[in-house]
Design a protein around this motif. Structure first.
Motif, PDB file in Angstrom:
ATOM      1  N   VAL A 192     -71.229  78.276   3.344  1.00 45.19           N
ATOM      2  CA  VAL A 192     -72.157  77.780   2.333  1.00 45.19           C
ATOM      3  C   VAL A 192     -72.378  76.300   2.645  1.00 45.19           C
ATOM      4  O   VAL A 192     -71.418  75.571   2.928  1.00 45.19           O
ATOM      5  CB  VAL A 192     -71.581  77.948   0.910  1.00 45.19           C
ATOM      6  N   ILE A 193     -73.637  75.849   2.607  1.00 44.99           N
ATOM      7  CA  ILE A 193     -73.942  74.465   2.984  1.00 44.99           C
ATOM      8  C   ILE A 193     -74.612  73.752   1.811  1.00 44.99           C
ATOM      9  O   ILE A 193     -75.660  74.196   1.313  1.00 44.99           O
ATOM     10  CB  ILE A 193     -74.875  74.417   4.216  1.00 44.99           C
ATOM     11  N   PHE A 194     -73.991  72.672   1.391  1.00 44.26           N
ATOM     12  CA  PHE A 194     -74.510  71.857   0.279  1.00 44.26           C
ATOM     13  C   PHE A 194     -74.971  70.529   0.869  1.00 44.26           C
ATOM     14  O   PHE A 194     -74.155  69.742   1.353  1.00 44.26           O
ATOM     15  CB  PHE A 194     -73.420  71.649  -0.767  1.00 44.26           C
ATOM     16  N   ILE A 195     -76.286  70.283   0.871  1.00 40.37           N
ATOM     17  CA  ILE A 195     -76.862  69.090   1.473  1.00 40.37           C
ATOM     18  C   ILE A 195     -77.315  68.126   0.372  1.00 40.37           C
ATOM     19  O   ILE A 195     -78.056  68.513  -0.529  1.00 40.37           O
ATOM     20  CB  ILE A 195     -78.045  69.444   2.391  1.00 40.37           C
ATOM     21  N   ASP A 196     -76.867  66.884   0.465  1.00 40.82           N
ATOM     22  CA  ASP A 196     -77.118  65.848  -0.542  1.00 40.82           C
ATOM     23  C   ASP A 196     -77.979  64.753   0.087  1.00 40.82           C
ATOM     24  O   ASP A 196     -77.583  64.123   1.059  1.00 40.82           O
ATOM     25  CB  ASP A 196     -75.762  65.287  -0.996  1.00 40.82           C
ATOM     26  N   LEU A 197     -79.176  64.536  -0.455  1.00 42.41           N
ATOM     27  CA  LEU A 197     -80.043  63.435  -0.013  1.00 42.41           C
ATOM     28  C   LEU A 197     -79.824  62.259  -0.956  1.00 42.41           C
ATOM     29  O   LEU A 197     -80.049  62.381  -2.171  1.00 42.41           O
ATOM     30  CB  LEU A 197     -81.510  63.865  -0.017  1.00 42.41           C
ATOM     31  N   TRP A 198     -79.404  61.128  -0.411  1.00 40.26           N
ATOM     32  CA  TRP A 198     -78.975  60.013  -1.246  1.00 40.26           C
ATOM     33  C   TRP A 198     -79.281  58.686  -0.559  1.00 40.26           C
ATOM     34  O   TRP A 198     -79.810  58.649   0.545  1.00 40.26           O
ATOM     35  CB  TRP A 198     -77.463  60.122  -1.511  1.00 40.26           C
ATOM     36  N   ALA A 199     -78.935  57.578  -1.243  1.00 34.18           N
ATOM     37  CA  ALA A 199     -79.066  56.237  -0.664  1.00 34.18           C
ATOM     38  C   ALA A 199     -78.015  55.328  -1.285  1.00 34.18           C
ATOM     39  O   ALA A 199     -77.569  55.548  -2.415  1.00 34.18           O
ATOM     40  CB  ALA A 199     -80.465  55.675  -0.904  1.00 34.18           C
ATOM     41  N   THR A 200     -77.646  54.295  -0.551  1.00 35.87           N
ATOM     42  CA  THR A 200     -76.615  53.374  -1.038  1.00 35.87           C
ATOM     43  C   THR A 200     -77.059  52.610  -2.281  1.00 35.87           C
ATOM     44  O   THR A 200     -76.233  52.165  -3.077  1.00 35.87           O
ATOM     45  CB  THR A 200     -76.240  52.350   0.056  1.00 35.87           C
ATOM     46  N   TRP A 201     -78.389  52.438  -2.449  1.00 34.49           N
ATOM     47  CA  TRP A 201     -78.917  51.670  -3.586  1.00 34.49           C
ATOM     48  C   TRP A 201     -79.172  52.556  -4.808  1.00 34.49           C
ATOM     49  O   TRP A 201     -79.557  52.054  -5.866  1.00 34.49           O
ATOM     50  CB  TRP A 201     -80.227  50.986  -3.190  1.00 34.49           C
ATOM     51  N   CYS A 202     -78.994  53.851  -4.671  1.00 36.11           N
ATOM     52  CA  CYS A 202     -79.345  54.811  -5.730  1.00 36.11           C
ATOM     53  C   CYS A 202     -78.164  55.023  -6.665  1.00 36.11           C
ATOM     54  O   CYS A 202     -77.225  55.769  -6.341  1.00 36.11           O
ATOM     55  CB  CYS A 202     -79.796  56.123  -5.094  1.00 36.11           C
ATOM     56  N   ALA A 203     -78.184  54.380  -7.828  1.00 30.68           N
ATOM     57  CA  ALA A 203     -77.067  54.485  -8.783  1.00 30.68           C
ATOM     58  C   ALA A 203     -76.796  55.923  -9.220  1.00 30.68           C
ATOM     59  O   ALA A 203     -75.632  56.350  -9.246  1.00 30.68           O
ATOM     60  CB  ALA A 203     -77.332  53.592  -9.998  1.00 30.68           C
ATOM     61  N   PRO A 204     -77.829  56.724  -9.566  1.00 31.80           N
ATOM     62  CA  PRO A 204     -77.550  58.119  -9.940  1.00 31.80           C
ATOM     63  C   PRO A 204     -76.913  58.925  -8.813  1.00 31.80           C
ATOM     64  O   PRO A 204     -76.096  59.813  -9.062  1.00 31.80           O
ATOM     65  CB  PRO A 204     -78.938  58.676 -10.300  1.00 31.80           C
ATOM     66  N   CYS A 205     -77.276  58.611  -7.552  1.00 28.48           N
ATOM     67  CA  CYS A 205     -76.655  59.286  -6.401  1.00 28.48           C
ATOM     68  C   CYS A 205     -75.155  59.011  -6.372  1.00 28.48           C
ATOM     69  O   CYS A 205     -74.330  59.918  -6.217  1.00 28.48           O
ATOM     70  CB  CYS A 205     -77.271  58.804  -5.091  1.00 28.48           C
ATOM     71  N   LEU A 206     -74.794  57.730  -6.524  1.00 27.46           N
ATOM     72  CA  LEU A 206     -73.390  57.329  -6.450  1.00 27.46           C
ATOM     73  C   LEU A 206     -72.601  57.844  -7.647  1.00 27.46           C
ATOM     74  O   LEU A 206     -71.446  58.256  -7.507  1.00 27.46           O
ATOM     75  CB  LEU A 206     -73.299  55.804  -6.353  1.00 27.46           C
ATOM     76  N   GLU A 207     -73.224  57.842  -8.815  1.00 28.96           N
ATOM     77  CA  GLU A 207     -72.562  58.374 -10.016  1.00 28.96           C
ATOM     78  C   GLU A 207     -72.272  59.859  -9.841  1.00 28.96           C
ATOM     79  O   GLU A 207     -71.203  60.355 -10.231  1.00 28.96           O
ATOM     80  CB  GLU A 207     -73.436  58.143 -11.244  1.00 28.96           C
TER      81      GLU A 207
END
Length: 481
Positions: free
Chosen positions: A370-385
């Motif tokens: 099963v593959i879970f792919i996360d698109l994110w950025a270092t500046w993205c607060a909701p991503c880090l949360e």
């Protein structure tokens, strides 16, 4: 709101309460989200709890000051976000009564640490300051001097602080806290990274056609604006932006503060003071101790790397059995447990793969998983949360056939990205601009964090934007195993 000065304490609080509403049907689906500021270990910690069938809830939280401000969100209505004051070692009970339209009828808090207006209006005023637009014509700030830009920032700050200063509902004491918090927010978001903001200013004003403007080079002296903040003021321990602001100072390449590592604390502080004292306007004070603690917090929070025996020795030698030492050791115990669940960080280069084959290449690499792919950025607060929230739950899949893959692009500074992924673990890709754009368009994503979920046969079963919560994601993954 009382005018007490926050003091550092490694404490705990209990928050209890009841949500009283004429609508009983979905009472056990009401979610309470509590954000607790940890200014010493250097993070904002979110706790989630569901109310029971009678509308009651109870949760224990760790605090790092004798009195703390926490944010409390209730899922009944988007606007239901409040400030609540906690006392270390105490129990705070919050009963909130709604009418049939989900409007707040009454709030009863025991003990009464804040006025009802401070509780209900404080964060709303903060949102008004953040969202305020002056209506002035945008200026080509990238063509002006750095002093011109800093004066421009002061003008913008003054305009927005007028919103809180002119408010007639909240107390003078809370106005002071909100003003400090907003100053940190504005400068952290728009002033600290001069080059990034000038590039944004250029893009917003001109059709750049691929050209890059000449951005002025800044040196350490640019940060003389820090003197205006009076960072030795302990009231900053009430400000939610303070941990992020401190992290920015510690990570700023132009200031160049050294990583604390296994340095002796007095020696590290001596180097920090050489860099900062003329900029912040003082050579001694509580601020420097907090900064040193935050330097350890950077390792604990960002890398999920426990303290070494040498680091523990330095902490005991410097802070003895003081509250800062207790806080750091308490946090270290949590990191030791998280570190047991963390997988090694792997960086893969996929830059030469064509845009339309990136996801296909990643999926093919993990056949039978099963593959879970996360698109994110270092500046993205909701991503880090979301990542922080999912840490423990993700660890439950460590020995199962699940691959966790993280994608970002050039909007995340490479050096910062390399640092942050140490604490995330698993597999990471730094995509080209065209690869990222293709994926976002192909999957019709309009923002991040966004996610792709593939079954063991490599078939896409789900795609969504915004983290839905641990329970939902765990169920999605478990259903495919």
């Amino acid at each position: 709101m009382a005018t007490d000065t926050p003091t550092i304490v490694a404490g705990t609080c209990k928050i209890t309460g009841r949500i009283i509403s004429p609508h009983d049907t979905n009472k056990n689906n009401i979610l309470i989200v509590i954000t607790v500021l940890h200014p010493i270990s250097g993070e904002n910690v979110r706790h989630k709890v569901l109310v029971d069938r009678s509308g009651k809830f109870s949760i224990d939280v760790e605090v790092e000051t004798a009195t703390s401000l926490v944010g409390l969100y209730i899922s009944l209505k988007l606007e239901n976000t409040f400030l609540v004051k906690l006392t270390s070692g105490g129990v705070t009970n919050i009963d909130i009564t709604y009418n049939s339209d989900y409007e707040i009828k009454n709030i009863d808090v025991t003990p009464a640490g804040m006025t009802q207006n401070d509780m209900t209006q404080g964060l709303e005023v903060m949102s008004k300051m953040i969202g305020h637009r002056s209506g002035r014509t945008p200026e080509p700030l990238h063509e002006k001097s750095t002093d011109y830009f800093l004066n421009y920032a002061k003008t913008i700050l003054s305009e927005r602080l007028a919103i809180v200063n002119n408010d007639t509902l909240i107390s003078k004491e809370l106005k002071g806290v909100l003003s400090r918090d907003f100053c940190l927010f504005l400068y952290n978001a728009h002033v600290f990274d001069y080059e990034e903001y000038m590039m944004l200013n250029y893009r917003n004003l001109k059709d750049n056609k691929g050209k890059k403007p000449e951005i002025k080079k800044i040196d350490r002296s640019y940060y003389h604006f820090l003197k205006d903040f009076n960072l030795n003021d302990p009231q900053y321990l009430y400000c939610f932006t303070f941990p992020e602001f401190q992290k920015t100072i510690l990570q700023n390449e132009i200031l160049g503060l050294p990583v604390i590592g296994e340095s002796d604390i007095p020696a590290w502080l001596a180097k920090a003071k050489v860099i900062l004292s003329d900029l912040v306007g003082f050579e001694d004070g509580l601020y420097y101790d907090i900064l040193a603690a935050n330097a350890y917090g950077r390792q604990l929070n960002e890398e999920i790397k426990p303290l070494t025996e040498k680091q523990k020795e330095h902490i005991v030698n410097y802070w003895k059995n003081g509250e800062i030492a207790k806080i750091l050791f308490r946090k270290n115990l949590q990191v030791i447990e998280l570190n047991k669940l963390k997988s090694p960080t792997i960086i893969n280069d996929i830059s030469l793969v064509s845009n339309d084959k990136v996801i296909e290449t990643i999926v093919a690499k993990h056949k039978g998983k099963v593959i879970f792919i996360d698109l994110w950025a270092t500046w993205c607060a909701p991503c880090l949360e979301a990542m922080q929230e999912f840490r423990g739950a993700k660890g439950e899949f460590r020995d199962k056939k699940v691959a966790f893959v993280y994608l970002t692009n050039g909007s995340s500074p490479r050096k910062l990205w390399e640092e942050k992924i140490k604490g995330i673990g698993n597999e990471h890709y730094y995509l080209t601009a065209s690869q990222w754009e293709y994926i976002m368009n192909h999957f019709e994503f309009e923002g991040i964090p966004s996610y792709l979920l593939y079954n063991k046969k490599g078939v896409l079963t789900n795609k969504f934007t915004a983290f839905p919560g641990n329970k939902e994601v765990k169920e999605m993954i478990s259903g495919l195993l």
